[in-house]
Design a protein around this motif. Structure first.
Motif, PDB file in Angstrom:
ATOM      1  N   LEU A 263     -11.745  13.742  55.366  1.00 15.11           N
ATOM      2  CA  LEU A 263     -10.344  13.570  54.978  1.00 15.11           C
ATOM      3  C   LEU A 263      -9.627  12.761  56.048  1.00 15.11           C
ATOM      4  CD1 LEU A 263      -8.058  16.081  53.247  1.00 15.11           C
ATOM      5  CD2 LEU A 263      -7.239  15.047  55.367  1.00 15.11           C
ATOM      6  N   HIS A 264      -8.896  11.778  55.580  1.00 12.90           N
ATOM      7  CA  HIS A 264      -8.086  10.956  56.478  1.00 12.90           C
ATOM      8  C   HIS A 264      -6.629  11.307  56.234  1.00 12.90           C
ATOM      9  CE1 HIS A 264     -11.549   8.266  57.432  1.00 12.90           C
ATOM     10  NE2 HIS A 264     -11.952   8.710  56.261  1.00 12.90           N
ATOM     11  N   PHE A 265      -5.905  11.498  57.318  1.00 17.55           N
ATOM     12  CA  PHE A 265      -4.527  11.982  57.221  1.00 17.55           C
ATOM     13  C   PHE A 265      -3.623  10.978  57.916  1.00 17.55           C
ATOM     14  CE2 PHE A 265      -1.134  15.161  58.336  1.00 17.55           C
ATOM     15  CZ  PHE A 265      -0.844  15.545  57.040  1.00 17.55           C
TER      16      PHE A 265
ATOM     17  N   LEU B 142       0.829   7.313  62.251  1.00 19.49           N
ATOM     18  CA  LEU B 142      -0.201   8.156  62.854  1.00 19.49           C
ATOM     19  C   LEU B 142      -1.391   8.216  61.901  1.00 19.49           C
ATOM     20  CD1 LEU B 142       2.108  11.162  63.837  1.00 19.49           C
ATOM     21  CD2 LEU B 142       1.211   9.426  65.399  1.00 19.49           C
ATOM     22  N   HIS B 143      -2.575   8.017  62.449  1.00 25.41           N
ATOM     23  CA  HIS B 143      -3.809   8.138  61.664  1.00 25.41           C
ATOM     24  C   HIS B 143      -4.615   9.260  62.292  1.00 25.41           C
ATOM     25  CE1 HIS B 143      -7.696   5.998  60.094  1.00 25.41           C
ATOM     26  NE2 HIS B 143      -7.666   7.272  59.804  1.00 25.41           N
ATOM     27  N   LEU B 144      -4.693  10.369  61.605  1.00 20.27           N
ATOM     28  CA  LEU B 144      -5.255  11.591  62.169  1.00 20.27           C
ATOM     29  C   LEU B 144      -6.441  12.074  61.344  1.00 20.27           C
ATOM     30  CD1 LEU B 144      -1.832  13.404  62.703  1.00 20.27           C
ATOM     31  CD2 LEU B 144      -3.127  12.097  64.403  1.00 20.27           C
ATOM     32  N   HIS B 145      -7.265  12.876  61.994  1.00 17.65           N
ATOM     33  CA  HIS B 145      -8.417  13.459  61.313  1.00 17.65           C
ATOM     34  C   HIS B 145      -8.418  14.963  61.534  1.00 17.65           C
ATOM     35  CE1 HIS B 145      -9.700   9.170  61.739  1.00 17.65           C
ATOM     36  NE2 HIS B 145      -9.765   9.384  60.453  1.00 17.65           N
ATOM     37  N   PRO B 146      -7.839  15.682  60.574  1.00 19.90           N
ATOM     38  CA  PRO B 146      -7.749  17.139  60.696  1.00 19.90           C
ATOM     39  C   PRO B 146      -9.127  17.789  60.727  1.00 19.90           C
ATOM     40  CG  PRO B 146      -6.276  16.326  58.977  1.00 19.90           C
ATOM     41  CD  PRO B 146      -7.165  15.188  59.366  1.00 19.90           C
TER      42      PRO B 146
ATOM     43  N   TYR C 255     -15.442   1.478  64.604  1.00 18.83           N
ATOM     44  CA  TYR C 255     -14.514   2.596  64.482  1.00 18.83           C
ATOM     45  C   TYR C 255     -14.583   3.084  63.045  1.00 18.83           C
ATOM     46  CZ  TYR C 255     -10.138   5.214  64.197  1.00 18.83           C
ATOM     47  OH  TYR C 255      -9.201   6.181  63.981  1.00 18.83           O
ATOM     48  N   LEU C 256     -14.866   4.357  62.864  1.00 21.14           N
ATOM     49  CA  LEU C 256     -15.026   4.916  61.529  1.00 21.14           C
ATOM     50  C   LEU C 256     -16.039   4.123  60.719  1.00 21.14           C
ATOM     51  CD1 LEU C 256     -11.308   5.791  60.727  1.00 21.14           C
ATOM     52  CD2 LEU C 256     -13.117   7.331  61.524  1.00 21.14           C
ATOM     53  N   GLY C 257     -17.088   3.701  61.412  1.00 22.13           N
ATOM     54  CA  GLY C 257     -18.194   3.052  60.720  1.00 22.13           C
ATOM     55  C   GLY C 257     -17.981   1.596  60.395  1.00 22.13           C
TER      56      GLY C 257
ATOM     57  N   GLY D 150     -12.899  -2.326  61.761  1.00 26.10           N
ATOM     58  CA  GLY D 150     -11.458  -2.295  61.604  1.00 26.10           C
ATOM     59  C   GLY D 150     -11.093  -1.354  60.486  1.00 26.10           C
ATOM     60  N   HIS D 151      -9.875  -0.907  60.542  1.00 26.29           N
ATOM     61  CA  HIS D 151      -9.402   0.077  59.568  1.00 26.29           C
ATOM     62  C   HIS D 151      -7.956  -0.309  59.291  1.00 26.29           C
ATOM     63  CE1 HIS D 151      -8.239   3.994  57.972  1.00 26.29           C
ATOM     64  NE2 HIS D 151      -9.522   4.291  57.891  1.00 26.29           N
ATOM     65  N   LEU D 152      -7.668  -0.579  58.064  1.00 26.17           N
ATOM     66  CA  LEU D 152      -6.354  -1.125  57.730  1.00 26.17           C
ATOM     67  C   LEU D 152      -5.682  -0.273  56.663  1.00 26.17           C
ATOM     68  CD1 LEU D 152      -4.383  -3.570  58.096  1.00 26.17           C
ATOM     69  CD2 LEU D 152      -5.626  -4.687  56.238  1.00 26.17           C
TER      70      LEU D 152
HETATM   71 CU    CU Z   1      -9.136   8.081  58.912  1.00 32.27          CU
END
Ligand code: CU
Length: 335
Positions: A127-129, A140-144, A240-242, A245-247
Motif C-alpha cells: 500500500l502506498h500512502f 508526503l509519500h509514505l509506506h504504512p 527506488y521502489l523497484g 523514479g516514482h511520479l
Molecule cells: Cu509508495
C-alpha cells in the motif's frame, strides 16, 4: 474493470492510473497508461481492447461490455472517492494537530465490510500512502506498516494548518487496483499557497531537476526528467521502489490522482544498476494544471522534486493506445 466502475463512469467519477513502460538501464524510457484498474500492471492500458492478461476479477464483465465502456472508464481519474467498488478508506481520525507527529491508523474495508488484509504487492509495497495539502504545497509519500487485522499504521505529521487529501493506492488480492482518497484537517490559521507557475526546472536538496516533453490530454506523451548537481549531470540515479523514479501527478482544483511509474523494474537490469534519466509516458485526464511530484533516489536518499505542468488539449486518442500497447507487451512490471 467491472460493472460498478462502468456505472460510476456514467457519473463522471472513477479511477485513472498510469503505468510506466520499460526503462533501459541508462536511458530510462517509460510508458504510462491511463486506466481504471489501478496498478495491476496491464489492466487498464488498452481502453478499447482488453489485454489478454487483463486481470479483471470476478469475470462478470463480458468482453463486449468491457470494450464498449472501457474507454469512458479509463478517462476517469482516481483519488476522488473515499469508497469505490465496495472498498472504503476508513481513517481512525481526520483531525491532526499541525506539526505534531501522530500514529495515524486506518483500514480499507472490503465488499464484505471487514478490513481488507490480502493485498497484492505493487512497486515493492502492499500500500502506498500519499498525503498532500489541498493547495498542493505539501507532499508526503509514505509506506504504512501493517499493525494486524487489516489496520495500517504510519507516523504522520501534517506540516502546517490547512486541509489535506490522503490517498491509499493499493491492489486487493483478488480485485483490480484502486486509489481511494479522504480529507484530513490540521486546524489553525492558514494561508493557502498559490500554485507555482509552470516550470521545467525544480530544485530540491541541492539538485536541479529538468523536465522535457509534454503532458497533454487525450494522448500519451513523454515526460523525461534529468537530474544535475553543481552543474554536472547526475548519472547514477538509484533504484527506488523497484524503478528509477516514482511520479505522482495531481490535478489542480480537485486533486485527481495520477500515479505514474516507469515500467520495467530496476531489479530486472541488476540490483546495482543506475540510470541517468527517467522518463514516463503520461496522459492527462483533462487539459489544465497539474502538480507533479517526482521521487528519485541518489546518494542513498530519496528526494522529491515538484513541478507545475499545464496540460494542453491533446489530439484525440488516435495512435496513442496502439503505441502504448506495443510498448507494454514488451515488458511487464514484474510485480
Ligand atoms: Cu509508495
Amino acid at each position: 474493470m467491472n460493472e460498478n466502475l462502468v456505472k460510476l463512469g456514467a457519473y463522471g467519477v472513477g479511477l485513472i492510473v498510469l503505468f510506466g513502460a520499460a526503462l533501459g538501464a541508462g536511458a530510462a524510457a517509460g510508458d504510462v497508461v491511463a486506466g481504471p484498474a489501478g496498478h495491476t500492471a496491464d489492466a487498464g492500458h488498452l481502453p478499447a481492447s482488453p489485454s489478454p492478461d487483463d486481470p479483471s476479477p470476478g469475470g462478470h464483465d463480458a468482453v463486449g461490455a468491457h470494450a464498449t465502456h472501457a474507454e469512458t472508464a479509463s478517462d476517469l481519474p482516481g483519488g476522488l472517492q473515499v469508497s469505490q467498488n465496495g472498498y472504503t478508506l476508513v481513517p481512525e481520525t481526520t483531525v491532526l494537530t499541525p506539526g505534531e507527529p501522530v500514529d495515524f491508523r486506518f483500514t480499507v474495508t472490503g465488499p464484505d465490510g471487514s478490513p481488507l488484509t490480502a493485498y497484492q504487492v505493487q512497486h515493492e509495497k502492499k500500500l502506498h500512502f500519499i498525503v498532500v495539502s489541498r493547495d498542493l504545497g505539501e507532499f508526503l509519500h509514505l509506506h504504512p506498516e501493517e499493525a494486524g487485522d487489516g489496520v495500517w499504521s504510519v507516523e504522520l505529521t501534517l506540516p502546517r494548518a490547512g486541509a489535506y487529501r490522503a490517498f491509499a493506492d493499493f491492489v486487493p488480492e483478488d480485485a483490480t487496483g484502486l486509489t481511494l482518497g479522504v480529507d484530513l484537517f490540521a486546524p489553525g490559521d492558514q494561508t493557502p499557497r498559490p500554485l507555482p507557475k509552470p516550470s521545467r526546472t525544480a530544485t530540491v536538496d541541492g539538485y536541479t531537476v529538468t523536465m522535457t516533453g509534454t503532458l497533454a490530454s487525450g494522448a500519451a506523451d513523454t515526460l523525461v526528467f534529468e537530474v544535475s548537481r553543481d552543474g554536472r549531470p547526475v548519472t547514477d540515479l538509484q533504484p527506488y521502489l523497484g524503478a528509477f523514479g516514482h511520479l505522482v501527478a495531481l490535478r489542480a482544483g480537485d486533486l485527481a490522482y495520477l500515479h505514474v511509474h516507469p515500467e520495467g523494474t530496476a531489479a530486472a537490469t541488476g540490483s546495482d544498476s543506475t540510470a541517468e534519466r527517467v522518463a514516463f509516458h503520461a496522459k492527462a485526464p483533462s487539459p489544465g494544471d497539474y502538480r507533479l511530484f517526482l521521487d528519485f533516489k541518489h546518494g542513498g536518499t530519496v528526494h522529491t522534486a515538484a513541478f507545475t505542468v499545464h496540460a494542453e488539449q491533446g489530439s484525440a486518442d488516435h495512435g496513442a493506445d496502439a503505441h502504448e500497447s506495443g510498448d507494454h507487451e514488451s515488458g511487464d512490471h514484474g510485480h
